[in-house]
Design a protein around this motif. Structure first.
Motif, PDB file in Angstrom:
ATOM      1  N   LEU A 132       0.826  -1.208   0.000  1.00 27.23           N
ATOM      2  CA  LEU A 132       0.000   0.000   0.000  1.00 27.23           C
ATOM      3  C   LEU A 132       0.863   1.261   0.000  1.00 27.23           C
ATOM      4  O   LEU A 132       0.429   2.315  -0.492  1.00 27.23           O
ATOM      5  CB  LEU A 132      -0.928  -0.014   1.224  1.00 27.23           C
ATOM      6  CG  LEU A 132      -1.920   1.139   1.341  1.00 27.23           C
ATOM      7  CD1 LEU A 132      -2.898   1.155   0.162  1.00 27.23           C
ATOM      8  CD2 LEU A 132      -2.693   1.072   2.656  1.00 27.23           C
ATOM      9  N   LYS A 133       2.085   1.153   0.528  1.00 29.60           N
ATOM     10  CA  LYS A 133       2.962   2.324   0.622  1.00 29.60           C
ATOM     11  C   LYS A 133       3.815   2.531  -0.618  1.00 29.60           C
ATOM     12  O   LYS A 133       4.554   3.515  -0.717  1.00 29.60           O
ATOM     13  CB  LYS A 133       3.865   2.181   1.852  1.00 29.60           C
ATOM     14  CG  LYS A 133       3.080   2.082   3.161  1.00 29.60           C
ATOM     15  CD  LYS A 133       3.987   1.844   4.350  1.00 29.60           C
ATOM     16  CE  LYS A 133       3.179   1.718   5.638  1.00 29.60           C
ATOM     17  NZ  LYS A 133       4.039   1.450   6.816  1.00 29.60           N
ATOM     18  N   THR A 134       3.728   1.626  -1.583  1.00 26.66           N
ATOM     19  CA  THR A 134       4.530   1.732  -2.800  1.00 26.66           C
ATOM     20  C   THR A 134       3.807   2.574  -3.847  1.00 26.66           C
ATOM     21  O   THR A 134       2.643   2.964  -3.672  1.00 26.66           O
ATOM     22  CB  THR A 134       4.805   0.335  -3.370  1.00 26.66           C
ATOM     23  OG1 THR A 134       3.562  -0.240  -3.803  1.00 26.66           O
ATOM     24  CG2 THR A 134       5.443  -0.574  -2.331  1.00 26.66           C
ATOM     25  N   GLY A 135       4.490   2.806  -4.958  1.00 31.35           N
ATOM     26  CA  GLY A 135       3.871   3.553  -6.051  1.00 31.35           C
ATOM     27  C   GLY A 135       2.654   2.848  -6.610  1.00 31.35           C
ATOM     28  O   GLY A 135       1.691   3.498  -7.036  1.00 31.35           O
ATOM     29  N   LEU A 154      -5.512   3.397   8.928  1.00 29.82           N
ATOM     30  CA  LEU A 154      -4.887   2.345   8.120  1.00 29.82           C
ATOM     31  C   LEU A 154      -4.076   1.404   9.005  1.00 29.82           C
ATOM     32  O   LEU A 154      -4.062   0.185   8.789  1.00 29.82           O
ATOM     33  CB  LEU A 154      -3.998   2.966   7.045  1.00 29.82           C
ATOM     34  CG  LEU A 154      -4.683   3.878   6.018  1.00 29.82           C
ATOM     35  CD1 LEU A 154      -3.660   4.408   5.018  1.00 29.82           C
ATOM     36  CD2 LEU A 154      -5.793   3.129   5.283  1.00 29.82           C
ATOM     37  N   GLU A 155      -3.425   1.991  10.016  1.00 22.96           N
ATOM     38  CA  GLU A 155      -2.627   1.185  10.937  1.00 22.96           C
ATOM     39  C   GLU A 155      -3.536   0.342  11.829  1.00 22.96           C
ATOM     40  O   GLU A 155      -3.279  -0.847  12.049  1.00 22.96           O
ATOM     41  CB  GLU A 155      -1.760   2.112  11.800  1.00 22.96           C
ATOM     42  CG  GLU A 155      -0.798   1.392  12.729  1.00 22.96           C
ATOM     43  CD  GLU A 155       0.400   0.821  11.995  1.00 22.96           C
ATOM     44  OE1 GLU A 155       1.071  -0.049  12.576  1.00 22.96           O
ATOM     45  OE2 GLU A 155       0.656   1.219  10.842  1.00 22.96           O
ATOM     46  N   ARG A 156      -4.597   0.968  12.323  1.00 18.41           N
ATOM     47  CA  ARG A 156      -5.510   0.270  13.233  1.00 18.41           C
ATOM     48  C   ARG A 156      -6.149  -0.941  12.569  1.00 18.41           C
ATOM     49  O   ARG A 156      -6.291  -2.012  13.169  1.00 18.41           O
ATOM     50  CB  ARG A 156      -6.590   1.267  13.702  1.00 18.41           C
ATOM     51  CG  ARG A 156      -7.908   0.664  14.180  1.00 18.41           C
ATOM     52  CD  ARG A 156      -7.780  -0.054  15.506  1.00 18.41           C
ATOM     53  NE  ARG A 156      -9.085  -0.525  15.978  1.00 18.41           N
ATOM     54  CZ  ARG A 156      -9.718  -1.622  15.562  1.00 18.41           C
ATOM     55  NH1 ARG A 156      -9.166  -2.394  14.633  1.00 18.41           N
ATOM     56  NH2 ARG A 156     -10.882  -1.969  16.065  1.00 18.41           N
ATOM     57  N   PHE A 208      -8.439  -6.097   3.406  1.00 17.77           N
ATOM     58  CA  PHE A 208      -8.874  -5.972   4.802  1.00 17.77           C
ATOM     59  C   PHE A 208      -8.655  -7.311   5.498  1.00 17.77           C
ATOM     60  O   PHE A 208      -9.353  -8.288   5.191  1.00 17.77           O
ATOM     61  CB  PHE A 208     -10.359  -5.605   4.867  1.00 17.77           C
ATOM     62  CG  PHE A 208     -10.716  -4.308   4.215  1.00 17.77           C
ATOM     63  CD1 PHE A 208     -10.756  -3.129   4.952  1.00 17.77           C
ATOM     64  CD2 PHE A 208     -11.003  -4.255   2.854  1.00 17.77           C
ATOM     65  CE1 PHE A 208     -11.094  -1.930   4.350  1.00 17.77           C
ATOM     66  CE2 PHE A 208     -11.336  -3.061   2.242  1.00 17.77           C
ATOM     67  CZ  PHE A 208     -11.380  -1.893   2.990  1.00 17.77           C
ATOM     68  N   PRO A 209      -7.708  -7.402   6.437  1.00 16.98           N
ATOM     69  CA  PRO A 209      -7.523  -8.668   7.168  1.00 16.98           C
ATOM     70  C   PRO A 209      -8.738  -8.981   8.040  1.00 16.98           C
ATOM     71  O   PRO A 209      -9.339  -8.091   8.644  1.00 16.98           O
ATOM     72  CB  PRO A 209      -6.289  -8.403   8.037  1.00 16.98           C
ATOM     73  CG  PRO A 209      -5.601  -7.244   7.391  1.00 16.98           C
ATOM     74  CD  PRO A 209      -6.688  -6.411   6.793  1.00 16.98           C
ATOM     75  N   ILE A 274     -15.661   0.209   9.952  1.00 12.13           N
ATOM     76  CA  ILE A 274     -14.571   1.156  10.200  1.00 12.13           C
ATOM     77  C   ILE A 274     -15.124   2.548  10.483  1.00 12.13           C
ATOM     78  O   ILE A 274     -14.679   3.245  11.412  1.00 12.13           O
ATOM     79  CB  ILE A 274     -13.609   1.172   9.001  1.00 12.13           C
ATOM     80  CG1 ILE A 274     -12.889  -0.181   8.889  1.00 12.13           C
ATOM     81  CG2 ILE A 274     -12.588   2.300   9.131  1.00 12.13           C
ATOM     82  CD1 ILE A 274     -12.087  -0.356   7.608  1.00 12.13           C
ATOM     83  N   ALA A 275     -16.107   2.981   9.687  1.00 10.78           N
ATOM     84  CA  ALA A 275     -16.704   4.307   9.890  1.00 10.78           C
ATOM     85  C   ALA A 275     -17.378   4.383  11.256  1.00 10.78           C
ATOM     86  O   ALA A 275     -17.289   5.406  11.954  1.00 10.78           O
ATOM     87  CB  ALA A 275     -17.707   4.602   8.780  1.00 10.78           C
ATOM     88  N   LEU A 276     -18.067   3.323  11.662  1.00 12.58           N
ATOM     89  CA  LEU A 276     -18.730   3.305  12.964  1.00 12.58           C
ATOM     90  C   LEU A 276     -17.716   3.391  14.099  1.00 12.58           C
ATOM     91  O   LEU A 276     -17.903   4.132  15.071  1.00 12.58           O
ATOM     92  CB  LEU A 276     -19.568   2.030  13.107  1.00 12.58           C
ATOM     93  CG  LEU A 276     -20.860   1.989  12.283  1.00 12.58           C
ATOM     94  CD1 LEU A 276     -21.434   0.576  12.247  1.00 12.58           C
ATOM     95  CD2 LEU A 276     -21.892   2.958  12.851  1.00 12.58           C
TER      96      LEU A 276
END
Length: 658
Positions: A132-135, A154-156, A208-209, A274-276
C-alpha cells in the motif's frame, strides 16, 4: 487423543455460561445485570451468604472472589457434576445440539498445521501493508483518503493492497521458504489450470484482514480497484482456518467494547464497521458478504443479548433484514432478540455518518424497532386488506411465523403485540361511510343535488328506518358478545364491518375488538370505565330488548353464536341496501329523469321489504329504556319464543321465564 480445538471453541460459543451456572445458583438481582451478561450469586463451591461468585457471560468465564474458583462452562460442569472432561463436553454438546466428533489421533497434527497457516496469513498481512505504501498503491491510498481513512486508521485496521500482478504474493512467500501447500492451504493462491505456477487469489484490490475471536488472521476481504470488476468485494475461500458462516469482521474488538456497555451494531461491510468505530461506535461487526447465518447469530447473542441490525437503506439491505427474521424466530429466548435500525433510503451507515454525523446516527439507533414490528411491516407493507379473505390470509401468515417461536412465553407476547398492531390497522373509522365512491367523488348529506320531493321523502324515510333497524341489530350483537365474550375473536371481521352510528355502540365495539380476548371481567371493566358502570346493564337489562330467558340462553356459546351471526348478516343486508339507495341518489345529481327516480323508489321498496322480513308485518314500535325503537309485534314473538325455550327445558318452569 484430543478433540479438534475448533469444536471446543464452537461449544463454548454456543453454551451460555449464565444458563449453565444458573441451574446451580440463585442470582443476586441487586448486583446482576442480565443485559450485559454480568451475573453474581453465592458461590456453589463453598458455603457463603454473600454474592461473591461472578459470571461474565460474554467472555465465558467465572471467578469466585471468596475461594478463587475459576473456569469456563466445561470446567463448571466437571466440578458441579463430578464428571470427567469428555463427559462434561458431551453434556454441553447435547444441550447445544452439537454432535461430538470422534477423537482424532491426528488432532495435534492438525492444530500444528493451523498454527502454521495462521503464521503464513500474518506474513501476507505484512506484505499487503507494505504494498500500500509503494507507487503501485497510490490509487488505493487516494481512494482510502477520500473515504476518510487517515494513517492511524490504516494502521488500526491493518489495511493493505494487492498489486495487479499474477504472482506478487506467491513469489514473496516463496522467498521466505514457505511451503507451496501452506500458501494454497491458506487460500492465498490458486493452482494454475495450465500447469504453470500458482497465481495470487487477490490482485488489484484493497485488502482488509479478517481476524477471529482469538485475534488470529484467518482470511482477507479484498475490494476491487477496477470499477468494472464483476466482484466488488472478494473474500478468501474457506480453509481450515476460515469458515465464512462462523466468522464476523471485527469480532474481537467489538466484544471488548460491548463488554464496556456499548450496543452491538451489525453493519453490512468493512467500511461501515470502520466508519462506525471512528465515530465512536466501537462495538460494530459485519457478516462477510452473505446473509447472517445461524452460527453468526449465536455469536452475536453471545456478545450482546439484543444486537441492533443497521442494514443499508436499499432494497437489498431491507431484504437481508427481513430474511433474518425467519432465521431468528425459532432461536428466540427470554432476554435475547434483535432490534432494527434501517438507514435512510440509498444510504449505508458510512454515508449517514458522513452526511449527518454521529448524533444523527445515535438518534437512529435509539429509535431502533423491535423485530416484531419489522415482521408486521413485512407482512403488511404495500398490501391492501379490503376483504375478509385478505385479512384471513394475513392472520394465517402471521400465525405461521409466530408458531416458529419455540418459547411459549415469547410466542404469547408476540401474539399480543401482533393483535395490537392488527387493531391499529383495521380499527373501524370513527364515523360511518356516508356514500359510495364510484369515480364521481364522494356524496354526503351536504352535497346539493336535484331531485323530486318524492325522491327526497323516500330517502329520508329510508334513512330513518335504517337507523332504527341497524340500532336494534347492533344492540343485539353487542349484547350477545358482552354476555359470551369468549366468542368475540370468531367474529372480529363482522364487528369491524359494523358502522355503529350510535357513539356508545361504536365505543363498545372498539373495546370488544381490542380487549375481548382478555376475558369477561377485563372487558366489563373497560366498558364501565369508558361508558359508565351501568352501560352493560342498560343494554342487556330486563326492561330492554332482551328478555330474561334470552339473556340466560346467550350464556350458551352456541346460541350466542347464532344470535351474533344472524345480527351481523342482517346488518350486512341493511348496509348493502343503503348503498343501493345512495347509488341511486348519486344518479339523481344533475338532471333527474324518470329512470333515476324509479331507481330510488325501487331501492326504498327493497329496504322496506327487508324491514318486513326483519319485523314481521308489524309497524308499531315501542321505545325501550335505552332509547332503542323496537317492533312491538316482533318483541312479543321473541319473548314468547324464549319463554317457551325455558319452560320446555327439563326442570324448567314459567317462573324461570319471568
Amino acid at each position: 487423543m484430543s478433540l479438534p480445538p475448533g469444536f471446543l471453541d464452537e461449544l463454548r460459543t454456543r453454551s451460555s455460561l449464565s444458563q449453565v451456572v444458573g441451574r446451580k445458583v440463585v442470582w443476586d438481582p441487586r448486583k446482576s445485570n442480565q443485559g450485559k451478561g454480568d451475573m453474581w450469586a453465592p458461590c456453589p463451591f463453598h458455603q457463603e451468604k454473600s454474592a461473591s461468585f461472578h459470571v461474565d457471560d460474554r467472555k465465558g468465564f467465572y471467578y469466585c472472589f471468596g475461594c478463587q474458583a475459576k473456569g469456563d462452562a466445561i470446567s463448571f460442569v466437571r466440578e458441579t457434576e463430578n464428571v470427567g472432561f469428555m463427559e462434561a463436553v458431551e453434556i454441553l454438546a447435547r444441550e447445544a445440539g452439537m454432535p461430538v466428533p470422534k477423537q482424532d489421533p491426528r488432532a495435534q497434527e492438525k492444530a500444528d498445521k493451523r498454527t502454521e497457516l495462521a503464521d503464513v496469513m500474518d506474513l501476507a498481512v505484512r506484505w499487503f501493508r507494505l504494498q500500500l505504501k509503494t507507487g503501485a498503491g497510490a490509487d488505493a491510498r487516494g481512494y482510502l483518503a477520500r473515504r476518510g481513512l487517515n494513517e492511524a486508521a490504516l494502521e488500526r485496521w491493518e489495511i493493505g493492497f494487492a498489486p495487479d500482478t499474477w504472482q506478487g504474493l506467491w513469489d514473496a512467500l516463496k522467498g521466505k521458504n514457505i511451503d507451496d501447500a501452506l500458501i494454497l492451504g491458506a487460500g492465498l493462491a490458486k493452482p494454475s489450470s495450465k500447469g504453470g505456477k500458482p497465481y495470487d487469489t487477490f490482485r488489484g484490490r484493497i485488502m482488509f484482514p479478517i481476524r477471529d475471536a482469538r485475534g488470529r488472521a484467518i482470511a482477507f476481504g479484498g475490494r476491487a480497484m477496477d470499477p468494472n470488476d464483476n466482484a466488488k468485494y472478494l473474500n478468501s475461500p474457506e480453509t481450515e482456518l476460515f469458515d465464512k458462516g462462523r466468522s464476523l469482521y471485527n469480532v474481537k474488538e467489538a466484544r471488548v467494547a460491548a463488554g464496556k456497555g456499548q450496543p452491538l451494531l451489525v453493519a453490512e461491510g468493512y467500511m461501515d464497521v470502520i466508519a462506525l468505530q471512528q465515530a465512536g461506535f466501537e462495538a460494530a461487526v459485519a457478516p462477510l458478504g452473505t446473509a447472517i447465518t445461524e452460527n453468526q447469530l449465536a455469536m452475536l447473542w453471545r456478545i450482546d443479548p439484543e444486537p441492533i441490525i443497521t442494514l443499508d437503506g436499499d432494497a437489498a439491505g431491507q431484504r437481508a433484514a427481513l430474511r433474518l427474521i425467519d432465521l431468528a424466530l425459532p432461536q428466540l429466548e427470554a432476554g435475547k432478540s434483535l432490534r432494527f435500525a434501517m438507514m435512510p433510503e440509498g444510504q449505508d451507515p458510512d454515508d449517514l455518518l458522513k452526511a449527518a454525523g454521529a448524533g444523527a446516527f445515535q438518534k437512529l439507533i435509539d429509535a431502533a424497532v423491535p423485530m416484531v414490528h419489522l415482521l408486521w411491516q413485512r407482512e403488511t407493507e404495500g398490501k391492501v386488506f379490503d376483504s375478509p379473505e385478505r385479512k384471513a390470509a394475513l392472520d394465517k401468515s402471521l400465525r405461521e411465523k409466530i408458531m416458529l417461536i419455540k418459547d411459549p412465553s415469547i410466542r404469547s407476547h408476540y401474539g399480543q403485540e401482533i393483535k395490537d398492531l392488527r387493531w391499529k390497522l383495521f380499527r373501524p373509522q370513527s364515523a360511518p361511510r356516508t356514500a359510495t365512491q364510484r369515480g364521481k367523488g364522494k356524496w354526503d348529506d351536504k352535497t346539493p343535488y336535484k331531485a323530486t320531493s318524492t325522491a327526497k321523502s323516500s330517502i329520508l324515510a329510508a334513512a330513518t328506518n335504517d337507523q332504527t333497524a341497524e340500532h336494534l341489530q347492533e344492540a343485539m350483537v353487542l349484547a350477545a358478545l358482552a354476555i359470551c365474550p369468549e366468542i368475540i375473536e370468531e367474529y372480529e371481521s363482522g364487528l369491524e364491518g359494523m358502522t355503529c352510528a350510535d357513539p356508545d355502540h361504536r365505543t363498545m365495539r372498539n373495546l370488544m375488538l381490542r380487549h375481548g380476548h382478555e376475558g369477561e371481567e377485563v372487558l366489563r371493566e373497560k366498558i364501565s370505565n369508558a361508558l359508565g358502570p351501568d352501560t352493560l346493564e342498560k343494554l342487556i337489562g330486563k326492561d330492554n330488548l332482551l328478555t330474561n330467558p334470552f339473556r340466560r340462553s346467550l350464556v350458551n356459546p352456541q346460541r350466542a353464536r347464532r344470535a351474533v351471526e344472524e345480527g351481523i348478516s342482517k346488518l350486512s343486508t341493511f348496509r348493502h341496501l343503503k348503498i343501493g339507495i345512495e347509488e341511486a341518489v348519486e344518479d339523481l345529481q344533475g338532471n333527474a329523469d324518470e329512470s333515476a327516480t324509479y331507481r330510488v323508489s325501487t331501492a326504498r321498496a327493497a329496504y322496506e321489504e327487508a324491514q318486513k322480513i326483519e319485523s314481521g308485518s308489524g309497524g308499531e314500535f315501542v321505545r325501550a329504556s335505552n332509547g332503542a325503537l323496537l317492533d312491538a309485534d316482533q318483541l312479543k314473538k321473541s319473548r314468547d319464543f324464549f319463554d317457551g325455550l325455558i319452560t320446555s327445558k327439563p326442570g324448567g318452569s314459567k317462573k324461570d321465564a319471568t
